[in-house]
Design a protein around this motif. Structure first.
Motif, mmCIF file in Angstrom:
data_model
loop_
_atom_site.group_PDB
_atom_site.id
_atom_site.type_symbol
_atom_site.label_atom_id
_atom_site.label_comp_id
_atom_site.label_asym_id
_atom_site.label_seq_id
_atom_site.Cartn_x
_atom_site.Cartn_y
_atom_site.Cartn_z
ATOM 1 N N LYS A 58 0.826 -1.206 0.000
ATOM 2 C CA LYS A 58 0.000 0.000 0.000
ATOM 3 C C LYS A 58 0.863 1.260 0.000
ATOM 4 O O LYS A 58 0.499 2.269 -0.620
ATOM 5 N N LEU A 59 1.998 1.211 0.690
ATOM 6 C CA LEU A 59 2.925 2.346 0.643
ATOM 7 C C LEU A 59 3.463 2.550 -0.769
ATOM 8 O O LEU A 59 3.528 3.683 -1.271
ATOM 9 N N VAL A 95 -1.060 4.222 5.571
ATOM 10 C CA VAL A 95 -1.116 5.150 4.443
ATOM 11 C C VAL A 95 -2.013 6.349 4.759
ATOM 12 O O VAL A 95 -1.705 7.494 4.398
#
Length: 328
Positions: A18-19, A174
């Motif tokens: 997700k990063l 995030v």
């Protein structure tokens, strides 16, 4: 935003993915290849596999050496993000990035600091657990946190709960990073009066016991792992219980969805009059008598054999009524 990510097990993979989808991951730090299964072959960490698939630079290290320190400096990251890396970070690393170093921890701090927060939440019958975005301090999981998200626990195995929390943690990480940039993050110091410690799970803790309440035995099955399996002896055969559910009153107390789907009422009828330490395989359904009720076993793995469902195991038993006991 430039990010250095540090992590090792599968729990950390969603955070990395997700990063990488929204930020520039300048470097991934993970622990070296190791024997991670029953074989003797060295295997890369799940984070290393994911990082290479994403085309990210990977550095393997079990401690922060001068060479690792130089690589971290050279990354020129705005923030360091950690998720179950498994290595103590010195103060020089914690303060290297302008936005600091944040960690994804798998509990609602201050509950369950330590090595096994997910399994402890299952064993203790917590209604909810979750993830915390926290600062890394000098003690074990003692830092302040700025964000938390939660989910239910009941009826979920350790693997299922780990996967759910991994996704939840990646999303929360995030979502939280922009608040570090604009300074809007609100940090909450942990209340020491509410701290509980999640010590590593031992094999002895996971042994099933006819002298225990049904719900406690069910929780041991849910929390079990390859490293600490839920084991007992059924009809003289040592087995690992892979899936089981409290039936009757125990099922209602557990709140387990599995109970409703497994015919819990019928299981209770099979176990009527079944005392602690007795077991029944009538109708090819395996029911174990506990201190206050019965536990229906849905699948087992006998020593030296593959996992099988309860009906297959029952087919190999000579008698429909026998005994079960705690493994020594």
């Amino acid at each position: 935003m430039r990010v250095v990510f540090m992590g090792t097990p599968a729990f950390a993979v969603p955070s990395l993915q997700k990063l990488a989808a929204v930020h520039e991951v300048a470097l991934v730090l993970t622990r070296p290849d190791a024997v991670r299964s029953r074989g003797k072959k060295l295997e890369p960490s799940p984070v290393k596999v994911a990082a290479l698939e994403l085309g990210l630079p990977v550095l393997e290290a079990s401690r922060i050496t001068p060479e690792v320190f130089e690589a971290l400096e050279a990354a020129r990251a705005d923030v360091f993000c950690v998720a179950a890396y498994g290595c103590i970070l010195p103060d020089e690393v914690l303060t290297m990035a302008p936005l600091g170093c944040v960690n994804v921890h798998a509990s609602l701090l201050p509950r369950w600091r330590g090595a096994a927060p997910i399994q402890r939440s299952i064993l203790e019958g917590d209604e909810r657990t979750g993830v915390s975005i926290m600062r890394i301090g000098h003690g074990v999981d003692t830092g302040a946190y700025c964000a938390q998200a939660s989910c239910s626990v009941a009826g979920k195995t350790a693997d299922e709960l780990t996967a759910e929390l991994a996704e939840l943690g990646g999303e929360l990480l995030v979502e939280t990073l922009p608040s570090l940039v604009d300074g809007s993050a609100v940090w909450t110091e942990q209340d020491e009066a509410l701290v509980t410690h999640a010590a590593k799970i031992s094999k002895a803790e996971m042994r099933l016991d006819p002298g225990l309440p049904t719900l406690e035995n069910e929780r041991r099955v849910l929390a079990s792992s390859d490293a600490a399996p839920a084991r007992c002896v059924i009809a003289g055969k040592p087995v690992r219980v892979m899936r089981a559910v409290a039936v009757g009153a125990g099922a209602a107390a557990s709140g387990s969805d599995a109970a409703a789907g497994s015919g819990a009422d019928a299981g209770a009828e099979l176990g009527m009059g079944l005392g602690s330490g007795a077991c029944s395989s009538a109708g090819k359904r395996l029911v174990l008598g506990c201190a206050d009720g019965v536990l229906e076993v849905l699948s087992v793995k006998p020593d030296g054999k593959r996992e099988m469902d309860a009906s297959s195991f029952c087919a190999g038993l000579r008698e429909q009524t026998s005994t079960w006991e705690k493994i020594q």
